[in-house]
Design a protein around this motif. Structure first.
Motif, PDB file in Angstrom:
ATOM      1  N   MET A   1       0.848  -1.186   0.000  1.00  0.00           N
ATOM      2  CA  MET A   1       0.000   0.000   0.000  1.00  0.00           C
ATOM      3  C   MET A   1       0.885   1.238   0.000  1.00  0.00           C
ATOM      4  O   MET A   1       0.828   2.056   0.886  1.00  0.00           O
ATOM      5  N   GLY A   2       1.693   1.367  -1.052  1.00  0.00           N
ATOM      6  CA  GLY A   2       2.680   2.409  -1.013  1.00  0.00           C
ATOM      7  C   GLY A   2       2.547   3.539  -1.988  1.00  0.00           C
ATOM      8  O   GLY A   2       3.390   4.428  -1.986  1.00  0.00           O
ATOM      9  N   TYR A   3       1.520   3.574  -2.843  1.00  0.00           N
ATOM     10  CA  TYR A   3       1.416   4.625  -3.852  1.00  0.00           C
ATOM     11  C   TYR A   3       0.053   5.292  -3.744  1.00  0.00           C
ATOM     12  O   TYR A   3      -0.972   4.621  -3.797  1.00  0.00           O
ATOM     13  N   LEU A   4       0.054   6.611  -3.556  1.00  0.00           N
ATOM     14  CA  LEU A   4      -1.184   7.358  -3.333  1.00  0.00           C
ATOM     15  C   LEU A   4      -1.344   8.451  -4.381  1.00  0.00           C
ATOM     16  O   LEU A   4      -0.390   9.181  -4.669  1.00  0.00           O
ATOM     17  N   ILE A   5      -2.551   8.572  -4.917  1.00  0.00           N
ATOM     18  CA  ILE A   5      -2.894   9.651  -5.839  1.00  0.00           C
ATOM     19  C   ILE A   5      -3.902  10.523  -5.114  1.00  0.00           C
ATOM     20  O   ILE A   5      -4.941  10.045  -4.653  1.00  0.00           O
ATOM     21  N   VAL A   6      -3.590  11.823  -4.990  1.00  0.00           N
ATOM     22  CA  VAL A   6      -4.419  12.744  -4.203  1.00  0.00           C
ATOM     23  C   VAL A   6      -4.989  13.817  -5.123  1.00  0.00           C
ATOM     24  O   VAL A   6      -4.252  14.496  -5.840  1.00  0.00           O
ATOM     25  N   TRP A   7      -6.304  13.959  -5.065  1.00  0.00           N
ATOM     26  CA  TRP A   7      -7.031  14.962  -5.850  1.00  0.00           C
ATOM     27  C   TRP A   7      -7.788  15.884  -4.909  1.00  0.00           C
ATOM     28  O   TRP A   7      -8.294  15.443  -3.874  1.00  0.00           O
ATOM     29  N   GLU A   8      -7.925  17.133  -5.305  1.00  0.00           N
ATOM     30  CA  GLU A   8      -8.757  18.106  -4.594  1.00  0.00           C
ATOM     31  C   GLU A   8      -9.964  18.418  -5.475  1.00  0.00           C
ATOM     32  O   GLU A   8      -9.822  18.652  -6.679  1.00  0.00           O
ATOM     33  N   PHE A   9     -11.147  18.420  -4.855  1.00  0.00           N
ATOM     34  CA  PHE A   9     -12.389  18.693  -5.570  1.00  0.00           C
ATOM     35  C   PHE A   9     -13.208  19.740  -4.835  1.00  0.00           C
ATOM     36  O   PHE A   9     -13.192  19.800  -3.606  1.00  0.00           O
ATOM     37  N   HIS A  10     -13.958  20.501  -5.614  1.00  0.00           N
ATOM     38  CA  HIS A  10     -14.962  21.436  -5.096  1.00  0.00           C
ATOM     39  C   HIS A  10     -16.255  21.139  -5.855  1.00  0.00           C
ATOM     40  O   HIS A  10     -16.426  21.601  -6.989  1.00  0.00           O
TER      41      HIS A  10
END
Length: 104
Positions: A1-10
């Motif tokens: 569990m080592g790769y993260l994709i982070v998105w910001e939404f409104h």
């Protein structure tokens, strides 16, 4: 569990509930990603200081697992993106991260 994709939404006003259902851990995106080998889960978090701001965190076993899934399913990925972008007024990829350390 080592790769993260982070998105910001409104999400657009009035569509927050629909957004939460679509982008949450049991939403359409998570169900889509579950077909991929190495997908570990999705988290949806809401900012407590800024109304209407959310982050999604998609967790994969490795960058390679994510890239393979995305490349193999690019057409469907883009179709889902177009279908659900109507409910957001802003979307920003904050980055792709690797977990450091871990359990011994």
């Amino acid at each position: 569990m080592g790769y993260l994709i982070v998105w910001e939404f409104h999400p657009k006003a009035g569509l927050e509930s629909r957004f939460e259902q679509a982008y949450g851990p049991n939403g359409i995106w998570a169900r889509f990603f579950r077909r991929g080998e190495g997908y570990c889960g999705t988290e949806l978090v809401r900012d407590t200081n800024e109304t209407g701001r959310y982050l999604t965190i998609d967790v994969w076993a490795s960058r390679e697992a994510y890239e393979k899934f995305r490349q193999t399913n690019l057409e469907e990925y883009n179709q889902l993106d177009r279908q659900y972008e109507e409910m957001t007024q802003a979307e920003l990829k904050l980055g792709m991260f690797e977990r450091l350390g871990g359990k011994s």
